[in-house]
Design a protein around this motif. Structure first.
Motif, short mmCIF file in Angstrom:
data_model
loop_
_atom_site.label_atom_id
_atom_site.label_comp_id
_atom_site.label_asym_id
_atom_site.label_seq_id
_atom_site.Cartn_x
_atom_site.Cartn_y
_atom_site.Cartn_z
N ARG A 281 1.01 -1.15 -0.03
CA ARG A 281 -0.14 -0.09 -0.17
C ARG A 281 0.67 1.27 0.19
N GLU A 282 2.00 1.22 0.84
CA GLU A 282 2.75 2.30 0.94
C GLU A 282 3.57 2.77 -0.54
N THR A 283 3.93 1.64 -1.21
CA THR A 283 4.55 1.68 -2.43
C THR A 283 3.55 2.24 -3.42
N THR A 284 2.46 1.87 -3.42
CA THR A 284 1.23 2.30 -4.33
C THR A 284 0.91 3.82 -4.13
N GLU A 285 1.08 4.07 -2.74
CA GLU A 285 0.74 5.60 -2.22
C GLU A 285 1.92 6.45 -3.01
N GLN A 286 3.05 6.00 -2.92
CA GLN A 286 4.15 6.87 -3.46
C GLN A 286 4.08 6.99 -4.89
N ASN A 287 3.71 5.97 -5.58
CA ASN A 287 3.40 6.18 -6.94
C ASN A 287 2.25 6.90 -7.40
N LEU A 288 1.27 6.99 -6.61
CA LEU A 288 0.21 7.97 -6.85
C LEU A 288 0.49 9.14 -6.90
N ARG A 289 1.58 9.57 -5.87
CA ARG A 289 1.82 10.96 -5.70
C ARG A 289 2.81 11.19 -6.96
N THR A 290 3.52 10.57 -7.57
CA THR A 290 4.36 10.94 -8.64
C THR A 290 4.02 10.66 -10.21
N LEU A 291 3.01 9.77 -10.28
CA LEU A 291 2.56 9.59 -11.63
C LEU A 291 1.42 10.32 -12.03
N ALA A 292 1.30 10.99 -13.31
CA ALA A 292 0.21 11.64 -13.63
C ALA A 292 -0.71 10.64 -14.16
N LEU A 293 -2.11 10.73 -13.84
CA LEU A 293 -2.92 9.46 -14.19
C LEU A 293 -4.04 10.10 -14.98
N SER A 294 -3.86 11.03 -16.08
CA SER A 294 -4.93 11.80 -16.72
C SER A 294 -5.33 11.39 -17.69
N ASP A 295 -4.89 10.38 -18.41
CA ASP A 295 -4.93 9.78 -19.94
C ASP A 295 -6.55 9.17 -19.74
N ASP A 296 -7.12 9.17 -21.28
CA ASP A 296 -8.32 8.59 -21.37
C ASP A 296 -8.31 6.96 -21.13
N ILE A 297 -7.44 6.47 -21.44
CA ILE A 297 -7.32 4.87 -21.18
C ILE A 297 -6.03 4.61 -20.28
N VAL A 298 -6.13 3.91 -19.24
CA VAL A 298 -4.93 3.57 -18.37
C VAL A 298 -5.03 2.06 -18.54
N PHE A 299 -3.83 1.48 -19.06
CA PHE A 299 -3.69 0.08 -19.06
C PHE A 299 -2.63 -0.48 -18.01
N ILE A 300 -3.12 -1.21 -17.11
CA ILE A 300 -2.21 -1.59 -15.89
C ILE A 300 -1.96 -3.20 -16.17
N HIS A 301 -0.55 -3.27 -16.17
CA HIS A 301 -0.23 -4.67 -16.16
C HIS A 301 0.21 -5.40 -14.91
N ASP A 302 -0.42 -6.41 -14.73
CA ASP A 302 0.01 -7.35 -13.60
C ASP A 302 -0.36 -6.63 -12.31
N PRO A 303 -0.14 -7.50 -11.26
CA PRO A 303 -0.57 -7.07 -9.78
C PRO A 303 0.14 -5.79 -9.30
N GLN A 304 1.52 -5.69 -9.62
CA GLN A 304 2.33 -4.72 -9.01
C GLN A 304 1.71 -3.42 -9.12
N PRO A 305 1.26 -2.91 -10.17
CA PRO A 305 0.62 -1.26 -10.07
C PRO A 305 -0.94 -1.51 -9.86
N ALA A 306 -1.47 -2.48 -9.78
CA ALA A 306 -2.79 -2.72 -9.79
C ALA A 306 -3.42 -1.55 -8.91
N GLY A 307 -2.74 -1.26 -7.65
CA GLY A 307 -3.53 -0.32 -6.63
C GLY A 307 -3.56 1.03 -7.31
N LEU A 308 -2.96 1.63 -8.31
CA LEU A 308 -3.04 2.67 -8.79
C LEU A 308 -4.40 3.18 -9.48
#
Ligand code: UDP
Length: 408
Positions: A100-127
């Motif tokens: 959860r902590e690593t997911t939070e850190q990535n949520l703070r640094t990644l821009a997630l504004s695209d029309d379609i977001v394609f998440i691969h496998d469990p590692q980034p699933a929490g985004l």
């Protein structure tokens, strides 16, 4: 060298390329973000390396981001991966906190504004927690989820259920979910070093440098030294077949130095092979793409005697080279091989031995299997089909949004 879309026309025909361009026009300007956990190494990164430039060429505004995480995070996600594959692993409270902590850190640094977001496998699933209103999120699962450790799946499931769609590589890999599920098999790139045409001289020099006799029949299995790939079973099958047919056996796999179990399996193979000079156990670095290509092309028969398998890309690679393939009927392999039409499916050591013997004795039938296999791969498992499936999914998701507007 990065080839553009037109370079694929000789394999799949002009019409397929035109179809891709038409789909691209419908999606022009759409912003698509892929997110996975590594830029290099592994099949996901390899596919994205090719798909992203081709999607850009088609006018889809595609980018690819990689999440960041420490060693502890990757230890946890490896445990999740293994548990989802059914290995007896559980997650501690600390593991969950690290995820959860690593997911939070990535949520703070990644821009997630695209029309379609394609998440691969469990590692980034929490985004998915950072989903922008109006965007569509896809979870692309490359793992066989048919028999996960229940507690670990229960940890991930509520996250997955927040997506619009989940994509699996084979029907039996999926779970019952309240969201759309889509079947999209992986693919191989016919222009990659692993698969492109090689001239006879290159093939022969590589085969000779590995200590093989290019003049005698060669039976090969390309795979990591992993018990689930059953390399010792392949040696047994070869021994049974060898009573009737002269042949050499090659077991070739990636470097196993950082995997204690891989090293142990490699040593067992070497021990088991020690009394037969016709058994070659070869370790190659992960960059040895041309070598793998050459040994696949030089082989009389390819074996993939897996006991459990993901999709089994080595099968597609061998079939694309028009080779007769004998493979375990597990994972994604039956999607690629129709028994006695585009290859042979087996369940036992004896069955594998029987078919090695049969195919060595019936070269016309073996050639037929290989030719049918190549056509099957041409229509189903090349990169262009993968591109089309992804674009159709993007269109479907866009349409979902529109119908919501209409109904409102
Ligand atoms: N591979 C390789 N070198 C090796 C062994 C395997 O490049 O020594 C490649 C192989 O050609 C294929 C991939 O690794 O592209 C293995 O994918 P597959 O789906 O067959 O099995 P996995 O290893 O993912 O279980």
């Amino acid at each position: 060298m990065t080839a553009g879309l037109d370079a694929y026309a000789p394999f799949v025909g002009r019409a397929t390329i035109e179809e891709l361009r038409l789909l691209g026009e419908r999606l022009r300007g759409r912003r698509v973000q892929h997110i996975n956990s590594t830029a290099v190494g592994g099949g996901v990164a390899e596919i994205l390396n090719r798909l992203v430039p081709l999607l850009l060429e088609l006018g889809i505004n595609t980018r690819w981001d990689v999440i960041r995480g420490g060693d502890e995070f990757y230890a946890v996600t490896k445990a999740i991966h293994n548990a989802l594959h059914g290995q007896p692993v559980t997650l501690s409270e600390h593991d969950v906190a690290v995820y959860r902590e690593t997911t939070e850190q990535n949520l703070r640094t990644l821009a997630l504004s695209d029309d379609i977001v394609f998440i691969h496998d469990p590692q980034p699933a929490g985004l998915i927690a950072g989903r922008a209103p109006g965007s569509h999120w896809i979870w692309r699962c490359h793992i066989d989820l048919s028999a996960p450790v229940p507690s670990v799946w229960e940890f991930l499931r509520p996250t997955v259920e927040r997506y619009d769609a989940a994509v699996f590589s084979a029907p039996q890999f999926s779970r019952t979910l309240p969201i759309d599920q889509v079947l999209i098999a992986p693919s191989i790139d016919p222009l990659a070093d692993k698969n492109r045409e090689l001239d006879a001289r290159t093939i022969e020099s590589i085969v000779t440098s590995l200590g093989l006799d290019p003049g005698r029949p060669l039976v090969t299995q390309v795979s990591r030294f992993d018990r689930l790939k059953d390399p010792l079973g392949v040696i047994e099958a070869y021994r049974l077949a060898k009573k009737y047919n002269d042949c050499q056996l090659l077991l070739v796999g990636g470097s196993a130095t950082d995997d204690p179990e891989g090293q142990a399996v490699l040593t067992e193979c070497r021990d088991r092979a020690a009394d037969d000079r016709d058994i070659h156990v070869v370790e190659l670095p992960p960059t040895a793409n041309i070598e793998i290509n050459a040994v696949q092309r030089a082989s009389t028969v390819l074996v993939q005697k897996s006991l459990r398998e993901g999709f089994g890309l080595t099968v597609a690679e061998a079939l694309w080279k028009a080779k007769p393939v004998i493979a375990g009927a597990v994972g994604g392999i039956p999607l690629q091989i129709t028994h006695k039409y585009s290859g042979v499916l087996t369940h036992t050591i004896e069955g594998t031995a029987y078919w090695i013997k049969q195919l060595l004795n019936a070269p016309d039938f073996a050639r037929h299997l290989g030719e049918n296999g190549r056509e099957h791969v041409r229509h189903n498992f090349l990169l262009t089909r993968h591109l089309r499936d992804y674009m159709l999914l993007f269109l479907y998701l866009g349409h979902l949004g529109q119908s919501v507007i209409t109904l409102d």
